[in-house]
Design a protein around this motif. Structure first.
Motif, PDB file in Angstrom:
ATOM      1  N   GLY A   9       0.824  -1.211   0.000  1.00 48.21           N
ATOM      2  CA  GLY A   9       0.000   0.000   0.000  1.00 48.21           C
ATOM      3  C   GLY A   9       0.854   1.257   0.000  1.00 48.21           C
ATOM      4  N   LEU A  10       0.376   2.290  -0.699  1.00 47.91           N
ATOM      5  CA  LEU A  10       1.095   3.575  -0.756  1.00 47.91           C
ATOM      6  C   LEU A  10       0.164   4.703  -0.311  1.00 47.91           C
ATOM      7  N   GLU A  11       0.726   5.646   0.441  1.00 46.91           N
ATOM      8  CA  GLU A  11      -0.058   6.792   0.920  1.00 46.91           C
ATOM      9  C   GLU A  11       0.720   8.081   0.654  1.00 46.91           C
ATOM     10  N   THR A  12       0.081   8.994  -0.092  1.00 49.76           N
ATOM     11  CA  THR A  12       0.744  10.262  -0.426  1.00 49.76           C
ATOM     12  C   THR A  12      -0.262  11.411  -0.505  1.00 49.76           C
ATOM     13  N   SER A  13      -1.388  11.312   0.223  1.00 51.38           N
ATOM     14  CA  SER A  13      -2.457  12.289  -0.020  1.00 51.38           C
ATOM     15  C   SER A  13      -2.289  13.601   0.734  1.00 51.38           C
ATOM     16  N   VAL A  84      -1.375  -4.236  -5.698  1.00 50.81           N
ATOM     17  CA  VAL A  84      -0.743  -2.982  -5.287  1.00 50.81           C
ATOM     18  C   VAL A  84      -1.863  -1.966  -5.073  1.00 50.81           C
ATOM     19  N   ALA A  85      -1.887  -1.354  -3.877  1.00 50.99           N
ATOM     20  CA  ALA A  85      -2.942  -0.390  -3.544  1.00 50.99           C
ATOM     21  C   ALA A  85      -2.325   0.974  -3.287  1.00 50.99           C
ATOM     22  N   ALA A  86      -3.049   2.025  -3.666  1.00 48.76           N
ATOM     23  CA  ALA A  86      -2.590   3.381  -3.341  1.00 48.76           C
ATOM     24  C   ALA A  86      -3.798   4.257  -3.074  1.00 48.76           C
ATOM     25  N   THR A  87      -3.603   5.261  -2.231  1.00 47.23           N
ATOM     26  CA  THR A  87      -4.651   6.250  -2.025  1.00 47.23           C
ATOM     27  C   THR A  87      -4.878   6.983  -3.342  1.00 47.23           C
ATOM     28  N   MET A 319      -2.859   1.164   6.571  1.00 47.64           N
ATOM     29  CA  MET A 319      -4.321   1.207   6.443  1.00 47.64           C
ATOM     30  C   MET A 319      -4.742   1.185   4.964  1.00 47.64           C
ATOM     31  N   VAL A 320      -3.905   1.747   4.111  1.00 48.78           N
ATOM     32  CA  VAL A 320      -4.207   1.753   2.670  1.00 48.78           C
ATOM     33  C   VAL A 320      -4.054   0.334   2.111  1.00 48.78           C
TER      34      VAL A 320
END
Ligand code: KG4
Ligand code: ZN
Length: 351
Positions: A9-13, A84-87, A319-320
């Motif tokens: 998971g990736l988080e960049t929001s 692969v998950a991303a925000t 969490m993502v």
């Protein structure tokens, strides 16, 4: 027993750049194999808040290294992932694009499904990653960017009971801190200072208190503090501490009141006298006075309080990954042209 799934998971929001690998199967709890977060607070501190352009550039510089570190720490390769998950939103669009584009590139290169995750759904489901939380549950999301009460009926099935009509609660903490000359982020500073102050010495408004529904408002509180600060110039340390204590007391009272109203509505929907889960997430849920009061309200309204650990309360990639995992398990994947979104209300999701 279903075979566990493994998701990157990736988080960049916003102002955290983060990558994580999570394994498990709904309803959870899952296992966090790695969870790497780089907080850009230092980059934004001179400006007293998050600067979107600075954030986007920092995400670009950091994301590849963080993905590598997250996979290394999990002792896995991209080939070991099930998805692969991303925000994909909501959030600062420049940042969202960085994470989502990276996820698309990885998914394409490795031939893995892509999951475009709603950041708010990720916060909502974080409680299922770290504990036993069945649907339906009530969610309070309080951070610098979010301030809302949401019914989570099932995966992708959310109903917003109320949100802020102006500032988010974390934003209120941050703006008040700035008025008192404290550094960003202001929430922890106000909490610390409040310990030395006496709330009763300063009277402040309680916007929305007792009002029908579950909406919040904080701009009046901020304005009241601005007037106080002007009146008491130069501010003594004692007055500063009293203001901090009074602001925190007002926020605690308003948040608990809004939560209680949301619990009543939830009860009207689901009825009965059985206990339901109540999840509080977001950076402001780190505040001890708020936690204590939420525990009291939950107890009196027959809800069980679930507070994800701090590193999962604030923005993070675990969490993502978990939200992606829940969607993958439900057969919900996204195409490589999934758009980044600055706005993406939870109600518009559907499983
Ligand atoms: O979830 P988060 O890390 O980022 C987003 O805004 O999405 O939340 C950061 C916010 C900031 O406004 C910060 O001042 C607030 O959470 N915060 C707190 C505390 N710790 C962080 N507010 C009150 N008390 C705290 N202890
Ligand atoms: Zn967030």
């Amino acid at each position: 027993m279903a075979k566990p799934l493994t998701v990157l998971g990736l988080e960049t929001s916003c102002d955290e750049t983060a990558a994580a690998v999570v394994r498990g199967f709904p309803p959870g709890p899952g296992t966090i194999l790695s969870n790497i977060t780089y907080s850009q607070i230092a980059e934004h501190r001179p400006y007293g808040g998050v600067v979107p352009e600075i954030a986007a550039r920092a995400h670009v510089e950091l994301i590849d290294g963080l993905i590598e570190r997250a996979l290394d720490a999990a002792e896995l390769d991209l080939g070991d992932m099930d998805a692969v998950a991303a925000t994909a939103g909501p959030g600062l669009i420049g940042g969202v694009m960085v994470g989502l584009t990276s996820a698309k590139a990885l998914a394409l290169a490795a031939g893995k499904p892509l999951i475009a995750v709603n950041h708010l759904e990720a916060h909502a489901l974080s409680a299922r990653l770290c504990g036993h939380v069945e649907f339906p549950f009530l969610l309070l999301l309080i951070s610098g960017g979010h301030c809302e009460l949401v019914e989570a009926a099932g995966l992708g099935r959310y109903r917003r009971y109320g949100a802020t009509i102006d500032d988010a609660v974390g934003e209120c903490f941050d703006k008040v801190a700035k008025l008192l000359g404290l550094p960003y982020p202001g929430g922890p500073q106000i909490e610390k200072l409040a310990r030395n102050g006496i709330a009763k010495r300063i009277s402040l408004p309680r916007p929305m208190l007792g009002r029908e529904g579950a909406e919040f408002s904080f701009s009046g509180l901020k304005t009241a503090v601005r007037q106080l600060v002007t009146k008491h110039q130069p501010l003594s340390e004692d007055v500063k501490a009293d203001i901090a204590a009074s602001v925190q007391a007002a926020i605690v009272e308003v948040v608990s009141d809004r939560v209680r109203h949301a619990m009543w509505r939830f009860r009207e929907v689901y009825g009965g006298d059985r206990e339901f889960p109540f999840v509080a997430a977001g950076g402001v849920a780190a505040n001890r006075a708020i936690r204590e009061q939420l525990a009291a309200v939950a107890k009196s309204e027959l809800f069980s309080l679930h507070l994800p650990p701090l590193e999962l309360c604030t923005d993070n990639a675990a969490m993502v990954a978990w939200a992606g995992l829940e969607r993958l398990a439900a057969g919900l994947t996204d195409s490589l042209d999934a758009p980044p979104r600055d706005r993406w209300p939870l109600e518009t999701m559907h499983a």
